[in-house]
Scaffold this motif. Structure first.
Motif, PDB file in Angstrom:
ATOM      1  N   ARG A   1       8.736  -5.058  -9.802  1.00 28.47           N
ATOM      2  CA  ARG A   1       8.755  -4.636  -8.403  1.00 28.47           C
ATOM      3  C   ARG A   1       8.822  -5.896  -7.539  1.00 28.47           C
ATOM      4  NH1 ARG A   1       5.030  -1.511 -11.092  1.00 28.47           N
ATOM      5  NH2 ARG A   1       5.201   0.779 -10.885  1.00 28.47           N
ATOM      6  N   THR A   2       9.870  -6.017  -6.728  1.00 27.82           N
ATOM      7  CA  THR A   2      10.050  -7.179  -5.859  1.00 27.82           C
ATOM      8  C   THR A   2       9.772  -6.772  -4.417  1.00 27.82           C
ATOM      9  OG1 THR A   2      11.699  -8.141  -7.346  1.00 27.82           O
ATOM     10  CG2 THR A   2      11.638  -8.976  -5.087  1.00 27.82           C
ATOM     11  N   VAL A   3       8.914  -7.513  -3.745  1.00 29.66           N
ATOM     12  CA  VAL A   3       8.544  -7.220  -2.357  1.00 29.66           C
ATOM     13  C   VAL A   3       8.665  -8.499  -1.538  1.00 29.66           C
ATOM     14  CG1 VAL A   3       7.002  -5.327  -2.938  1.00 29.66           C
ATOM     15  CG2 VAL A   3       6.100  -7.670  -2.847  1.00 29.66           C
ATOM     16  N   ARG A   4       8.912  -8.321  -0.244  1.00 28.98           N
ATOM     17  CA  ARG A   4       8.864  -9.438   0.711  1.00 28.98           C
ATOM     18  C   ARG A   4       7.555  -9.298   1.478  1.00 28.98           C
ATOM     19  NH1 ARG A   4      13.114 -12.482   0.840  1.00 28.98           N
ATOM     20  NH2 ARG A   4      12.311 -13.530   2.708  1.00 28.98           N
ATOM     21  N   THR A   5       6.755 -10.328   1.431  1.00 30.29           N
ATOM     22  CA  THR A   5       5.396 -10.218   1.945  1.00 30.29           C
ATOM     23  C   THR A   5       4.964 -11.520   2.578  1.00 30.29           C
ATOM     24  OG1 THR A   5       3.097  -9.811   1.314  1.00 30.29           O
ATOM     25  CG2 THR A   5       4.486 -10.901  -0.303  1.00 30.29           C
ATOM     26  N   ASN A   6       3.999 -11.422   3.494  1.00 31.97           N
ATOM     27  CA  ASN A   6       3.318 -12.603   4.041  1.00 31.97           C
ATOM     28  C   ASN A   6       1.840 -12.561   3.681  1.00 31.97           C
ATOM     29  OD1 ASN A   6       2.219 -10.670   5.732  1.00 31.97           O
ATOM     30  ND2 ASN A   6       3.534 -11.191   7.477  1.00 31.97           N
ATOM     31  N   ALA A   7       1.544 -11.946   2.514  1.00 31.75           N
ATOM     32  CA  ALA A   7       0.162 -11.796   2.061  1.00 31.75           C
ATOM     33  C   ALA A   7      -0.489 -13.157   1.853  1.00 31.75           C
ATOM     34  CB  ALA A   7       0.122 -10.988   0.766  1.00 31.75           C
TER      35      ALA A   7
ATOM     36  N   ARG B   1      -3.609 -10.747  -4.975  1.00 31.10           N
ATOM     37  CA  ARG B   1      -4.107  -9.367  -4.994  1.00 31.10           C
ATOM     38  C   ARG B   1      -3.457  -8.544  -3.881  1.00 31.10           C
ATOM     39  NH1 ARG B   1      -8.417  -6.284  -6.681  1.00 31.10           N
ATOM     40  NH2 ARG B   1      -9.293  -8.024  -7.862  1.00 31.10           N
ATOM     41  N   GLU B   2      -3.344  -9.129  -2.663  1.00 33.91           N
ATOM     42  CA  GLU B   2      -2.713  -8.410  -1.566  1.00 33.91           C
ATOM     43  C   GLU B   2      -1.242  -8.140  -1.858  1.00 33.91           C
ATOM     44  OE1 GLU B   2      -3.324 -10.493   2.064  1.00 33.91           O
ATOM     45  OE2 GLU B   2      -5.515 -10.449   1.935  1.00 33.91           O
ATOM     46  N   ALA B   3      -0.555  -9.115  -2.456  1.00 33.94           N
ATOM     47  CA  ALA B   3       0.856  -8.916  -2.791  1.00 33.94           C
ATOM     48  C   ALA B   3       1.029  -7.807  -3.827  1.00 33.94           C
ATOM     49  CB  ALA B   3       1.451 -10.228  -3.296  1.00 33.94           C
ATOM     50  N   VAL B   4       0.139  -7.753  -4.828  1.00 30.03           N
ATOM     51  CA  VAL B   4       0.204  -6.698  -5.847  1.00 30.03           C
ATOM     52  C   VAL B   4      -0.020  -5.333  -5.211  1.00 30.03           C
ATOM     53  CG1 VAL B   4      -0.910  -5.786  -7.916  1.00 30.03           C
ATOM     54  CG2 VAL B   4      -0.415  -8.227  -7.752  1.00 30.03           C
ATOM     55  N   GLU B   5      -0.961  -5.255  -4.303  1.00 29.49           N
ATOM     56  CA  GLU B   5      -1.212  -3.984  -3.627  1.00 29.49           C
ATOM     57  C   GLU B   5      -0.024  -3.569  -2.774  1.00 29.49           C
ATOM     58  OE1 GLU B   5      -4.798  -4.563  -1.489  1.00 29.49           O
ATOM     59  OE2 GLU B   5      -6.098  -4.479  -3.282  1.00 29.49           O
TER      60      GLU B   5
ATOM     61  N   THR C   1      -1.863  -0.587  -8.631  1.00 28.70           N
ATOM     62  CA  THR C   1      -3.318  -0.502  -8.518  1.00 28.70           C
ATOM     63  C   THR C   1      -3.967  -1.108  -9.756  1.00 28.70           C
ATOM     64  OG1 THR C   1      -3.125   1.530  -7.217  1.00 28.70           O
ATOM     65  CG2 THR C   1      -5.278   1.040  -8.196  1.00 28.70           C
ATOM     66  N   LEU C   2      -4.929  -1.978  -9.551  1.00 26.71           N
ATOM     67  CA  LEU C   2      -5.680  -2.584 -10.646  1.00 26.71           C
ATOM     68  C   LEU C   2      -6.917  -1.730 -10.919  1.00 26.71           C
ATOM     69  CD1 LEU C   2      -5.479  -6.368  -9.616  1.00 26.71           C
ATOM     70  CD2 LEU C   2      -3.982  -5.099 -11.165  1.00 26.71           C
ATOM     71  N   ARG C   3      -7.106  -1.361 -12.200  1.00 25.48           N
ATOM     72  CA  ARG C   3      -8.226  -0.505 -12.592  1.00 25.48           C
ATOM     73  C   ARG C   3      -9.076  -1.196 -13.656  1.00 25.48           C
ATOM     74  NH1 ARG C   3      -3.644   2.702 -12.726  1.00 25.48           N
ATOM     75  NH2 ARG C   3      -3.552   2.398 -15.007  1.00 25.48           N
ATOM     76  N   GLY C   4     -10.381  -0.932 -13.598  1.00 18.61           N
ATOM     77  CA  GLY C   4     -11.285  -1.421 -14.630  1.00 18.61           C
ATOM     78  C   GLY C   4     -11.192  -2.917 -14.833  1.00 18.61           C
TER      79      GLY C   4
ATOM     80  N   ASP D   1      -6.972 -14.609  -6.343  1.00 17.44           N
ATOM     81  CA  ASP D   1      -7.247 -15.176  -5.033  1.00 17.44           C
ATOM     82  C   ASP D   1      -6.347 -16.367  -4.705  1.00 17.44           C
ATOM     83  OD1 ASP D   1      -8.270 -16.845  -6.922  1.00 17.44           O
ATOM     84  OD2 ASP D   1     -10.210 -17.152  -5.948  1.00 17.44           O
ATOM     85  N   SER D   2      -5.352 -16.652  -5.555  1.00  8.07           N
ATOM     86  CA  SER D   2      -4.428 -17.754  -5.289  1.00  8.07           C
ATOM     87  C   SER D   2      -3.356 -17.316  -4.294  1.00  8.07           C
ATOM     88  CB  SER D   2      -3.783 -18.238  -6.589  1.00  8.07           C
ATOM     89  OG  SER D   2      -3.008 -17.209  -7.184  1.00  8.07           O
ATOM     90  N   PHE D   3      -2.640 -18.326  -3.721  1.00  4.25           N
ATOM     91  CA  PHE D   3      -1.630 -18.035  -2.706  1.00  4.25           C
ATOM     92  C   PHE D   3      -0.299 -17.715  -3.388  1.00  4.25           C
ATOM     93  CE2 PHE D   3       1.494 -18.932   0.564  1.00  4.25           C
ATOM     94  CZ  PHE D   3       0.903 -18.375   1.689  1.00  4.25           C
ATOM     95  N   PRO D   4       0.332 -16.592  -3.073  1.00  5.86           N
ATOM     96  CA  PRO D   4       1.614 -16.251  -3.706  1.00  5.86           C
ATOM     97  C   PRO D   4       2.748 -17.105  -3.143  1.00  5.86           C
ATOM     98  CG  PRO D   4       0.996 -14.580  -2.091  1.00  5.86           C
ATOM     99  CD  PRO D   4      -0.148 -15.534  -2.166  1.00  5.86           C
ATOM    100  N   ARG D   5       3.537 -17.693  -4.066  1.00  4.69           N
ATOM    101  CA  ARG D   5       4.647 -18.563  -3.680  1.00  4.69           C
ATOM    102  C   ARG D   5       5.953 -17.778  -3.644  1.00  4.69           C
ATOM    103  NH1 ARG D   5       1.769 -22.391  -1.343  1.00  4.69           N
ATOM    104  NH2 ARG D   5       0.058 -23.067  -2.694  1.00  4.69           N
ATOM    105  N   ASP D   6       6.903 -18.316  -2.902  1.00  4.31           N
ATOM    106  CA  ASP D   6       8.203 -17.660  -2.799  1.00  4.31           C
ATOM    107  C   ASP D   6       8.909 -17.714  -4.151  1.00  4.31           C
ATOM    108  OD1 ASP D   6      10.358 -16.397  -1.621  1.00  4.31           O
ATOM    109  OD2 ASP D   6      11.329 -18.283  -1.063  1.00  4.31           O
TER     110      ASP D   6
END
Length: 505
Positions: A296-302, A306-310, A315-318, A327-332
């Motif tokens: 799944r490819t998304v364009r985000t400014n998260a 974790r925010e980018a995955v959401e 959804t992350l379970r268990g 908690d790391s910063f997502p890179r382009d």
């Protein structure tokens, strides 16, 4: 006031009244006589005013014309001779002021002022012409006035030249300071002098256009932009940035940061003061999330993975986690894999081996080892984590461990005593055959009842009577054979009723 360039004697009289001395313009020298004088008025050849007399000449006395005789007319008496009634004003003033001394005054040309006007002879027409030709009274400027007029004339001339220089050096320029323009006039030769005149100080982060030191001309425009500090966090990286822009949007354009789709902690229209501000910018990036076998490819400014995955709809379970810290910063262009984790815990009891400790014993023959205290293994309880990642079983991971029972150390005595010499009368016998018959050739053999033990099946009392220590089955084979030979010398083959005959076979 008279337009004549000379002073009248009335002025001289006022000088005497003021200062108490007679005014003598050219006392050290002879009176100036560069002008012509006139003879007494009459009907001479020169007309109504008489003959001109040059300086240094004696005036000629004009002939008196005979009266015109008219027949039948009454006799007209002859007019009295002409009397000069002219009196200079300074003489009258001197008399009024009681001057202490009289001075000879030079006669000024064409000076015709006085208390009485001259009487002109020769008819009404002549009188009218005399009045018409008579010079107007003239007043010369005072000496002090001349002295005052001269500096004034110099000042006027200086101001006239200064005005020309003023107009030549004055420049009309436009000064724009941080977007506030104003028109002004200046004598500055260049931009640096203009800034100094206006009290504007610029630093390393400020901009001036045109550059300082550039020559100025009338009509030029000077622009000053002050630098503003910005504590910038751009895509997770902190920077100490400077900008001359007055708004957040202008600063982003100045830095080349694309604001479309980006997260801004302050609006683009917000103004940046001279003290600066704190700005957090997260540009739009493309992030690919791999989950459940599908990308799944998304364009985000998260701000975090974790925010980018959401935002990708995963959804992350268990115990689920990601291939990079959440908690790391997502890179382009980054790819983040979601790890589906299943499993549990398992508790196992494991044995702890005991330790063997050997102690030297000089009472035992060399090569003999006797277990003084038997060892015992311990027990440890260990908790493991069992999990499968995306359906693949992983190696168990130890989570905790505790000792249930501690191990006991085994104590062993090691003989250091030298072997005894051979026993006479028993060395030639078949001791190996006897041992094979009694114990099967095993030094540690022990009968089921526990009464006999060793190669030759000694009982405990017989073993101790022969000098042995401990149990016979714990002694070395050599020591057991030595004790058996001593027993044979004492009692023969009787101790071994079943196998004694093997000694001689």
């Amino acid at each position: 006031m008279s337009r004549s360039p000379y002073e009248t004697y009335e002025a001289y009289a006022r000088y005497e009244e003021t200062y108490g001395t007679a005014y003598a313009p050219h006392a050290p020298h002879a009176p100036h006589a560069p002008y012509e004088t006139y003879a007494p008025y009459g009907h001479g050849a020169s007309g109504t005013y008489g003959t001109a007399v040059l300086p240094g000449e004696t005036p000629e006395t004009p002939e008196t014309p005979e009266p015109l005789e008219i027949p039948g007319a009454p006799e007209t008496p002859s007019p009295p001779p002409y009397q000069d009634t002219y009196r200079p004003a300074y003489e009258a003033a001197a008399e009024r002021s009681g001057a202490r001394r009289s001075a000879v005054r030079p006669v000024l040309p064409r000076q015709a002022t006085g208390p009485a006007a001259p009487v002109v002879q020769g008819g009404t027409g002549g009188r009218r012409r005399a009045r018409r030709r008579a010079p107007r009274p003239a007043r010369l400027p005072e000496t002090g006035g001349l002295r005052r007029l001269l500096p004034q004339a110099l000042v006027v001339a200086f101001l006239a030249g200064g005005t020309t220089a003023f107009v030549a050096h004055d420049k009309a320029v436009e000064l724009d300071v941080d977007g506030s323009p104003r028109n002004l006039h200046t004598f500055a030769d260049d931009v640096t002098e203009l800034l100094a005149e206006e009290g504007l100080r610029v630093g390393a982060h400020d901009t001036v256009a045109p550059a300082p030191g550039t020559a100025l001309s009338s009509g030029d425009a000077v622009e000053v932009r002050y630098g503003r500090p910005v504590r910038l966090t751009l895509d997770g990286q902190r920077h100490a940035a400077w900008t001359t822009a007055r708004t957040v949007g202008g600063a982003l354009r100045e830095w080349g940061v694309r604001a479309e789709g980006a997260y801004l902690s302050a609006a683009r229209s917000q103004r940046i003061g001279r003290t600066g501000l704190t700005l957090d910018v997260r540009t739009e990036r493309a992030v690919t999330v791999m989950a459940d076998g599908r990308p799944r490819t998304v364009r985000t400014n998260a701000a975090t993975v974790r925010e980018a995955v959401e935002e990708a709809g995963v959804t992350l379970r268990g115990q689920d986690t990601t291939s990079v810290p959440q908690d790391s910063f997502p890179r382009d262009g980054q790819t983040v894999t979601v790890l589906r984790i299943t499993g549990g815990r398992e508790v196992r009891e494991e044995q702890i081996p005991f330790v063997v400790r050997r102690v030297a014993d000089p009472g035992l023959f060399r090569g003999t080892e006797v277990v003084e205290r038997a060892g015992r293994p311990g027990v440890r309880r260990v908790t493991y984590s069992l999990r499968s990642v995306n359906g693949v079983r992983q190696r168990p991971r130890q989570l905790a461990s505790e000792v249930v029972r501690a191990p006991r150390t085994q104590l062993v005595k090691v003989g250091t005593r030298p072997h005894p010499p051979t026993v006479r009368g028993a060395d030639g016998l078949d001791w190996q055959g006897l041992a094979q018959c009694e114990s099967g050739g095993r030094p540690d053999a022990e009968d089921p009842s526990g009464t006999y033990g060793g190669l030759y099946q000694f009982d405990q009392d017989t073993w101790h009577s022969l000098g042995g220590d401990g149990r016979p089955q714990d002694a070395p084979a050599e020591e057991q054979t030595y004790r058996a030979k001593k027993l044979y010398v004492q009692r023969g083959a009787a101790p071994w009723p079943q196998c004694g005959d093997r000694l001689r076979s």
